[in-house]
Design an enzyme around this catalytic site. Sequence first.
Site, PDB file in Angstrom:
ATOM      1  N   HIS A  33      -0.097  -1.418  10.124  1.00  0.00           N
ATOM      2  CA  HIS A  33      -0.389  -2.578  10.826  1.00  0.00           C
ATOM      3  C   HIS A  33       0.699  -3.281  11.024  1.00  0.00           C
ATOM      4  O   HIS A  33       0.950  -4.412  12.608  1.00  0.00           O
ATOM      5  CB  HIS A  33      -1.714  -3.094  10.457  1.00  0.00           C
ATOM      6  N   ASP A  84      -4.399   3.255   7.640  1.00  0.00           N
ATOM      7  CA  ASP A  84      -2.983   1.465   7.609  1.00  0.00           C
ATOM      8  C   ASP A  84      -1.519   2.713   6.299  1.00  0.00           C
ATOM      9  O   ASP A  84      -1.040   1.165   5.898  1.00  0.00           O
ATOM     10  CB  ASP A  84      -3.992   1.069   6.829  1.00  0.00           C
ATOM     11  N   SER A 113       2.204  -6.333   2.357  1.00  0.00           N
ATOM     12  CA  SER A 113       1.934  -5.412   3.058  1.00  0.00           C
ATOM     13  C   SER A 113       2.978  -3.939   2.878  1.00  0.00           C
ATOM     14  O   SER A 113       3.876  -3.885   3.795  1.00  0.00           O
ATOM     15  CB  SER A 113       1.071  -5.171   4.355  1.00  0.00           C
TER      16      SER A 113
END
Length: 338
Positions: free
Chosen positions: A93, A123, A196
């Site tokens: 993402h 992801d 992330s």
Amino acid sequence: MIRPATVFAALTLALAAGCAQMPEAGAPREGFVAALARALPFAVGVYGVARAEPAAEGGAQAEAERGESVLPYARVGAGFMIDAAGHLVTAAHVVTDTDEVLVKLADQRVLRATVVGADAELDVALLHIASPGPVAPPLGRSSHLRPGHWVLSVGEPYGLNRSVAAGIVGGTDRHFSDDPELLYLQTDIALNPGNSGGPLVDARGEIVGMNMRTVVGAYGTPGVSLSLPIEVVLAIADELRAGGIARPRLGAEFDDVSPQLALASGRGTTQGAVVTTVRRASLAERMGLRPDDVIVAMNDRPIGSSADLARSLLGWRQPAGTKLVIWRGASVLTLKLD
């Protein structure tokens, strides 16, 4: 006659000597400096630049008139090298729907990266930069982790350069129904926007996972943080490097069997994985799976939990001939995909 006070003093000295010889539990006195020295050179910042991102409050011209920066919008994330040939991984993402991907290395150099491939559902994205590393990164094995082991995260939370946090493993093989084919490591590390895709590092300085997200509790209470095991990350990266995702997708969501369901079904056990959703035109629908079916075996491999089923699906490559043993109500059925 030996006096009680003399015995007590002797026992105190003996216990003190024994404690002095015992290794100290918990974090080392010097912290995790040595572990980070191994892993930090391979941690990077990742910036997904989207030049078409709409500017707030009047657009770029208004920002310029207010004396504000008109630099392109960028999603900030983290990543890490997986080999000495310039390949690295991050969260998909961070780089999806961007015009350019930039990578900031440990020595503060900024390079443009090529997106080799990205799996939006899982992801995970594989990137490549034209700057091979001198040595291979210290990739470890998440299977060595146990609840209570120390772990570290490295990332760019809120844009803070190469920020480090420490915590412990809370559990392994965690599965969530909205991520049907993934397993996670659970930690109590605080993961924030910018973490992330960054590495999860063990106390030896080996990269054992990729940090993904924090599940926030009700009313904003502290939740649990989730990381993908390094074995899963590398398997997905290999598939992306080969040009696509080779794994078939079952097309069903599933969860652990609750105690209530175990009693209501008359089975009296929580073993198995209960199907919660079956997508239309999916392999699951073709096999005849229905919501509330409990899968107890896949291709002759027992399924004791939703994590077991997710692990089987991660290694699933050949749909034809796939067999599922299920409980449907009080009946045991075998479903086969022809």
